[in-house]
Design a protein around this motif. Structure first.
Motif, mmCIF file in Angstrom:
data_model
loop_
_atom_site.group_PDB
_atom_site.id
_atom_site.type_symbol
_atom_site.label_atom_id
_atom_site.label_comp_id
_atom_site.label_asym_id
_atom_site.label_seq_id
_atom_site.Cartn_x
_atom_site.Cartn_y
_atom_site.Cartn_z
ATOM 1 N N TYR A 298 16.879 16.880 30.907
ATOM 2 C CA TYR A 298 17.131 15.720 31.765
ATOM 3 C C TYR A 298 15.996 14.711 31.822
ATOM 4 C CZ TYR A 298 20.564 19.152 33.236
ATOM 5 O OH TYR A 298 21.566 20.103 33.243
ATOM 6 N N LEU A 299 14.897 14.964 31.132
ATOM 7 C CA LEU A 299 13.752 14.057 31.142
ATOM 8 C C LEU A 299 13.206 13.906 29.726
ATOM 9 C CD1 LEU A 299 11.898 15.435 34.313
ATOM 10 C CD2 LEU A 299 13.200 13.296 34.174
ATOM 11 N N ASP B 101 8.711 22.175 32.763
ATOM 12 C CA ASP B 101 9.711 23.089 33.296
ATOM 13 C C ASP B 101 10.910 23.103 32.352
ATOM 14 O OD1 ASP B 101 11.716 24.434 34.652
ATOM 15 O OD2 ASP B 101 11.264 23.514 36.592
ATOM 16 N N VAL C 147 8.133 18.675 28.297
ATOM 17 C CA VAL C 147 8.539 18.771 29.707
ATOM 18 C C VAL C 147 8.150 20.167 30.179
ATOM 19 C CG1 VAL C 147 10.476 18.694 31.312
ATOM 20 C CG2 VAL C 147 10.430 17.154 29.326
ATOM 21 N N THR D 184 8.433 10.484 31.226
ATOM 22 C CA THR D 184 7.873 11.158 32.383
ATOM 23 C C THR D 184 6.633 11.971 32.012
ATOM 24 O OG1 THR D 184 10.102 11.316 33.324
ATOM 25 C CG2 THR D 184 8.406 12.716 34.291
ATOM 26 N N HIS E 101 21.145 13.286 32.802
ATOM 27 C CA HIS E 101 20.137 13.360 33.860
ATOM 28 C C HIS E 101 20.693 14.287 34.937
ATOM 29 C CE1 HIS E 101 16.494 12.275 35.825
ATOM 30 N NE2 HIS E 101 17.059 11.574 36.793
ATOM 31 N N PHE E 102 19.932 14.492 36.003
ATOM 32 C CA PHE E 102 20.366 15.389 37.073
ATOM 33 C C PHE E 102 21.573 14.837 37.828
ATOM 34 C CE2 PHE E 102 15.786 15.929 36.468
ATOM 35 C CZ PHE E 102 15.702 17.291 36.220
ATOM 36 N N ASP F 23 14.067 21.459 33.394
ATOM 37 C CA ASP F 23 14.121 19.998 33.453
ATOM 38 C C ASP F 23 14.237 19.363 32.068
ATOM 39 O OD1 ASP F 23 13.817 20.156 36.188
ATOM 40 O OD2 ASP F 23 11.674 19.657 36.175
#
Length: 250
Positions: free
Chosen positions: A191-192, A185, A183, A178, A135-136, A188
């Motif tokens: 991380y998602l 982007d 995803v 999410t 993750h971030f 991202d």
């Protein structure tokens, strides 16, 4: 074991839904997992602040821990002497939320018990296994086992082979979802997760049921269910405030 959803909205709460927050109960022990934005009022619908026995946090983003502050304020300033609340979280994850008040104001209301993702430990009646998931910020995938049943929870994560290990044979797999299929982007994407991807991991792991959480605000829950059903043919639901899941093994 029972899991009750306080909220399952990602990023920020809406008028209808709090952010990530769950109560996991077994043998009278009440564990609060990820008290994100707007979860404290939902918690008060279930119990008083003094009824929480411990807190477990996957990572330090505020949509997963911001409402720890009002919980600690209620316990410290509410007029009833309560024992310090054990806060289990990755090293440093709670530093920001615990610094919201003046130094020492809430110090007697908690003890921090940091862990590194990948460690195992006991927490009340639960055996806790953790995984270091991408993750971030540092994020711990969490697996809680007690009474012959288990709940696996991703926190927030991107794709990882460890997700299948986390959820392997779990009675309930609580997975971040999410987005629906992709995803948007590319930056991202590591991380998602998506609902479709969560279904894929649930199928690989042989999880008993799948509960989708951390949906982006405004996401149609039915669309998320349909996306997960493309890759997983077991029972699927979306985490929404008030939903309770009782687990008695399979």
């Amino acid at each position: 074991m029972r899991l009750t959803v306080l909220g399952g909205c990602g990023a920020w709460p809406t008028a209808e839904q709090a952010c990530s927050g769950y109560v996991v109960e077994h043998d009278g022990f009440r564990l609060l997992v990820d008290p994100g934005y707007a979860t404290f009022p939902r918690l008060l619908e279930l119990m008083t602040p003094g009824c929480v026995d411990a807190v477990l946090v996957s990572h330090g983003h505020p949509d997963h821990c911001a409402d720890l502050n009002p919980l600690l304020r209620a316990r410290a300033l509410g007029g009833t002497r309560l024992p310090p609340l054990a806060l289990h979280a990755p090293h440093g994850a709670l530093d920001a939320v615990l610094a919201l008040d003046k130094p020492g104001m809430l110090a007697s209301s908690y003890t921090v018990r940091p862990f590194r993702p990948g460690e195992r430990f006991g927490l009340g009646p639960f055996a806790v296994q953790t995984w270091d998931l991408p993750h971030f910020v540092p994020n711990a995938g969490l697996r809680l086992s007690a009474g012959g049943v288990s709940v696996a929870y991703t926190g927030d994560t991107g794709p990882s082979p460890d997700i299948s290990r986390l959820a392997d044979g779990a009675d309930l797999f609580l997975s971040e979802a999410t987005y629906l299929h992709t995803v948007p982007d590319p930056g991202d994407a590591p991380y998602l997760l998506t609902a479709q991807g969560a279904g894929r991991y649930a199928a690989r792991a042989g999880a008993g049921r799948l509960l989708l959480t951390h949906l982006w605000p405004g996401t149609d829950p039915q669309a998320a269910l349909a996306a997960a059903a493309q890759t997983y043919d077991g029972p699927v639901a979306v985490a929404s405030g008030g939903l309770a899941v009782d687990l008695a093994g399979r």
